[in-house]
Design a protein around this motif. Structure first.
Motif, PDB file in Angstrom:
ATOM      1  N   LEU A  14       0.828  -1.204   0.000  1.00 47.01           N
ATOM      2  CA  LEU A  14       0.000   0.000   0.000  1.00 47.01           C
ATOM      3  C   LEU A  14       0.865   1.257   0.000  1.00 47.01           C
ATOM      4  O   LEU A  14       0.551   2.234  -0.700  1.00 47.01           O
ATOM      5  N   ALA A  15       1.946   1.259   0.767  1.00 44.27           N
ATOM      6  CA  ALA A  15       2.834   2.423   0.802  1.00 44.27           C
ATOM      7  C   ALA A  15       3.436   2.693  -0.571  1.00 44.27           C
ATOM      8  O   ALA A  15       3.502   3.845  -1.024  1.00 44.27           O
TER       9      ALA A  15
ATOM     10  N   ILE B 224      -6.866   9.823  -2.851  1.00 41.76           N
ATOM     11  CA  ILE B 224      -6.427   8.501  -3.278  1.00 41.76           C
ATOM     12  C   ILE B 224      -7.348   8.001  -4.382  1.00 41.76           C
ATOM     13  O   ILE B 224      -8.533   8.360  -4.433  1.00 41.76           O
ATOM     14  N   PRO B 225      -6.845   7.168  -5.297  1.00 40.84           N
ATOM     15  CA  PRO B 225      -7.699   6.650  -6.375  1.00 40.84           C
ATOM     16  C   PRO B 225      -8.687   5.611  -5.849  1.00 40.84           C
ATOM     17  O   PRO B 225      -8.518   5.037  -4.764  1.00 40.84           O
ATOM     18  N   ALA B 226      -9.715   5.361  -6.644  1.00 45.62           N
ATOM     19  CA  ALA B 226     -10.764   4.418  -6.227  1.00 45.62           C
ATOM     20  C   ALA B 226     -10.212   3.017  -6.023  1.00 45.62           C
ATOM     21  O   ALA B 226     -10.737   2.242  -5.209  1.00 45.62           O
ATOM     22  N   SER B 227      -9.151   2.667  -6.745  1.00 42.88           N
ATOM     23  CA  SER B 227      -8.583   1.323  -6.612  1.00 42.88           C
ATOM     24  C   SER B 227      -7.984   1.072  -5.224  1.00 42.88           C
ATOM     25  O   SER B 227      -7.753  -0.080  -4.849  1.00 42.88           O
ATOM     26  N   LEU B 228      -7.730   2.154  -4.463  1.00 42.16           N
ATOM     27  CA  LEU B 228      -7.144   2.006  -3.121  1.00 42.16           C
ATOM     28  C   LEU B 228      -8.136   2.323  -2.010  1.00 42.16           C
ATOM     29  O   LEU B 228      -7.752   2.342  -0.837  1.00 42.16           O
ATOM     30  N   TYR B 229      -9.391   2.564  -2.366  1.00 38.41           N
ATOM     31  CA  TYR B 229     -10.395   2.885  -1.344  1.00 38.41           C
ATOM     32  C   TYR B 229     -10.487   1.783  -0.286  1.00 38.41           C
ATOM     33  O   TYR B 229     -10.470   2.044   0.920  1.00 38.41           O
TER      34      TYR B 229
ATOM     35  N   GLN C  27      -9.737  -0.178   5.132  1.00 38.17           N
ATOM     36  CA  GLN C  27      -9.369  -1.240   6.078  1.00 38.17           C
ATOM     37  C   GLN C  27      -8.353  -0.726   7.107  1.00 38.17           C
ATOM     38  O   GLN C  27      -8.452  -1.043   8.299  1.00 38.17           O
ATOM     39  N   VAL C  28      -7.395   0.089   6.677  1.00 37.92           N
ATOM     40  CA  VAL C  28      -6.397   0.635   7.594  1.00 37.92           C
ATOM     41  C   VAL C  28      -7.061   1.564   8.603  1.00 37.92           C
ATOM     42  O   VAL C  28      -6.813   1.484   9.820  1.00 37.92           O
ATOM     43  N   LEU C  29      -7.909   2.475   8.123  1.00 41.75           N
ATOM     44  CA  LEU C  29      -8.560   3.425   9.022  1.00 41.75           C
ATOM     45  C   LEU C  29      -9.501   2.714   9.981  1.00 41.75           C
ATOM     46  O   LEU C  29      -9.581   3.079  11.173  1.00 41.75           O
ATOM     47  N   THR C  30     -10.192   1.696   9.489  1.00 41.21           N
ATOM     48  CA  THR C  30     -11.086   0.924  10.378  1.00 41.21           C
ATOM     49  C   THR C  30     -10.274   0.190  11.442  1.00 41.21           C
ATOM     50  O   THR C  30     -10.654   0.161  12.635  1.00 41.21           O
ATOM     51  N   TYR C  31      -9.163  -0.399  11.050  1.00 45.59           N
ATOM     52  CA  TYR C  31      -8.310  -1.099  12.016  1.00 45.59           C
ATOM     53  C   TYR C  31      -7.808  -0.136  13.089  1.00 45.59           C
ATOM     54  O   TYR C  31      -7.810  -0.459  14.289  1.00 45.59           O
ATOM     55  N   LEU C  32      -7.388   1.061  12.696  1.00 48.39           N
ATOM     56  CA  LEU C  32      -6.890   2.018  13.676  1.00 48.39           C
ATOM     57  C   LEU C  32      -7.987   2.472  14.619  1.00 48.39           C
ATOM     58  O   LEU C  32      -7.758   2.644  15.839  1.00 48.39           O
ATOM     59  N   ALA C  33      -9.202   2.646  14.098  1.00 57.47           N
ATOM     60  CA  ALA C  33     -10.317   3.006  14.974  1.00 57.47           C
ATOM     61  C   ALA C  33     -10.602   1.885  15.970  1.00 57.47           C
ATOM     62  O   ALA C  33     -10.854   2.124  17.173  1.00 57.47           O
ATOM     63  N   GLN C  34     -10.582   0.642  15.482  1.00 53.01           N
ATOM     64  CA  GLN C  34     -10.813  -0.496  16.379  1.00 53.01           C
ATOM     65  C   GLN C  34      -9.689  -0.610  17.421  1.00 53.01           C
ATOM     66  O   GLN C  34      -9.928  -0.922  18.586  1.00 53.01           O
ATOM     67  N   LEU C  35      -8.463  -0.312  16.992  1.00 54.85           N
ATOM     68  CA  LEU C  35      -7.328  -0.383  17.916  1.00 54.85           C
ATOM     69  C   LEU C  35      -7.457   0.666  19.018  1.00 54.85           C
ATOM     70  O   LEU C  35      -7.212   0.377  20.204  1.00 54.85           O
TER      71      LEU C  35
ATOM     72  N   LEU D 234      -4.964  -6.565   3.565  1.00 56.15           N
ATOM     73  CA  LEU D 234      -5.327  -5.444   2.669  1.00 56.15           C
ATOM     74  C   LEU D 234      -5.642  -5.926   1.284  1.00 56.15           C
ATOM     75  O   LEU D 234      -4.997  -6.824   0.737  1.00 56.15           O
ATOM     76  N   GLU D 235      -6.663  -5.311   0.690  1.00 58.96           N
ATOM     77  CA  GLU D 235      -7.108  -5.662  -0.656  1.00 58.96           C
ATOM     78  C   GLU D 235      -6.846  -4.456  -1.556  1.00 58.96           C
ATOM     79  O   GLU D 235      -7.545  -3.443  -1.487  1.00 58.96           O
ATOM     80  N   LEU D 236      -5.804  -4.562  -2.395  1.00 60.50           N
ATOM     81  CA  LEU D 236      -5.501  -3.505  -3.364  1.00 60.50           C
ATOM     82  C   LEU D 236      -6.301  -3.728  -4.637  1.00 60.50           C
ATOM     83  O   LEU D 236      -6.361  -4.849  -5.157  1.00 60.50           O
TER      84      LEU D 236
END
Length: 373
Positions: free
Chosen positions: A317-318, A331-336, A341-349, A365-367
């Protein structure tokens, strides 16, 4: 072969041509102006001959019919002079008007009109007699002398041929009535003007390309002059490089100032770092606020740690974010999906740490299609 620094070999730049124009240095052909004036004179004589002839006949008749008593009266004499002047001006008006129009329009064909105050400034170097002799006996002076001699020979030959051809007609004019003789003479003068104008036009057809070539040759530049002009207009390469370096440094500082406000920094973990910010109420998608490689990436990670911005290790992803997204762009739609998933994981953390729960598992992660993996 080494370049002759004193002889221009390169075509003049647009700036050089503009400066020459400002100084009044334009290609000019005197032969073209002469041909235009002669042709318009001949045309005026041909077209306006009846009108001009009538005015001249009236001028002559009025001058010969003034009574003796009027010549002794000041008021009558002034009226006669005014009438004669009016007839004379009317007779000359067509020829003068067309000649003036030709003299004004002829420069348009070569160089165009130009008004330059610099050309009106006094040039005291022209008062130098040695420089004057140098111009007279230079190659250009020899060429101009040869041109003048050839023009003289051509026009003299044409004039002699016309006189030889029209000699019987000229000899017969004395035996014709005055009015008919004047008309014949006017016709001969008009024909002579047309032929002479054609001869000068033939000279001008050669002189115009020559003057254009001479002007371009005088404005030629050496490579060193072109380099100096580029330095004047664009600045020295060292200065331009310094300016670009300062611009990059300023952009880097602005980018670093946005790192503390990021929501997450996605890292490679060592070679790439991309800082993302997302405000759901203002943004359609997360925005890249900073990115960099190697030492810039290390600086981004250090700022993130200093301001407690979450750092998430996701090499694919980086790399995809660093390659495909510019700073300040969404960010492009292909990386939405992957970023969500990253932002959701951080919120859950954050939620798990707040309530003492077990940390959630890292997402797979699903690219999207087209993203770098």
């Amino acid at each position: 072969m080494a370049e002759n620094e004193h002889e221009g070999t390169e075509q003049a730049t647009a700036r050089r041509q503009e400066r020459a124009r400002e100084a009044g240095q334009l290609p000019r052909s005197r032969d073209l102006s002469s041909a235009a004036v002669l042709f318009c004179s001949a045309l005026a004589l041909k077209v306006a001959a009846p009108f001009s002839g009538g005015q001249l006949r009236g001028l002559l008749g009025n001058g010969l019919s003034i009574p003796r008593v009027h010549t002794l009266d000041d008021s009558q004499a002034l009226a006669a002079i005014g009438s004669a002047a009016a007839h004379g001006l009317a007779a000359c008006a067509p020829v003068c008007a067309l000649c003036l129009a030709a003299a004004v329009a002829a420069p348009l064909a070569v160089g165009g009109w130009n008004f330059s105050l610099k050309a009106l400034a006094p040039d005291f170097t022209r008062l130098n007699p040695m420089a004057g002799f140098g111009r007279m006996f230079s190659a250009r002076g020899a060429v101009e002398l040869a041109k003048a001699f050839l023009k003289f020979l051509l026009i003299a030959a044409v004039a002699a041929a016309m006189l030889w051809h029209d000699a019987p007609t000229l000899a017969a004019l004395g035996g014709l009535p005055a009015q008919e003789a004047l008309l014949r003479a006017a016709a001969l003068i008009g024909d002579a003007f047309l032929v002479l104008a054609g001869s000068v036009a033939a000279i001008a057809a050669i002189d115009v390309p020559w003057q254009l070539w001479q002007h371009a040759r005088r404005l030629r530049m050496t490579r060193q002059e072109i380099r100096e002009e580029m330095k004047e207009s664009e600045g020295a390469p060292e200065t331009r490089g310094r300016i670009r370096s300062i611009q990059r440094e300023l952009a880097r500082r602005r980018m670093m100032a946005d790192v503390p406000r990021a929501d997450v920094v996605v890292v490679n973990p060592t070679h790439y770092a991309v800082a993302l910010r997302y405000l759901e109420s203002r943004m359609r998608a997360p925005v890249v606020v900073a990115k960099g490689m190697d030492h810039v990436a290390a600086r981004i990670r250090a700022l993130a740690e200093e301001h407690q911005v979450p750092i998430f290790e996701a090499p694919p992803l980086a790399r995809a974010l660093h390659r495909h997204v510019e700073i300040g762009a969404e960010i492009p739609a292909s990386l939405y999906v992957a970023v969500a998933q990253v932002l959701t994981y951080l919120a859950q953390l954050r939620h798990a740490r707040r309530y003492g729960q077990a940390a959630p598992s890292l997402p797979a992660l699903e690219l999207g299609t087209g993203a770098e993996t």
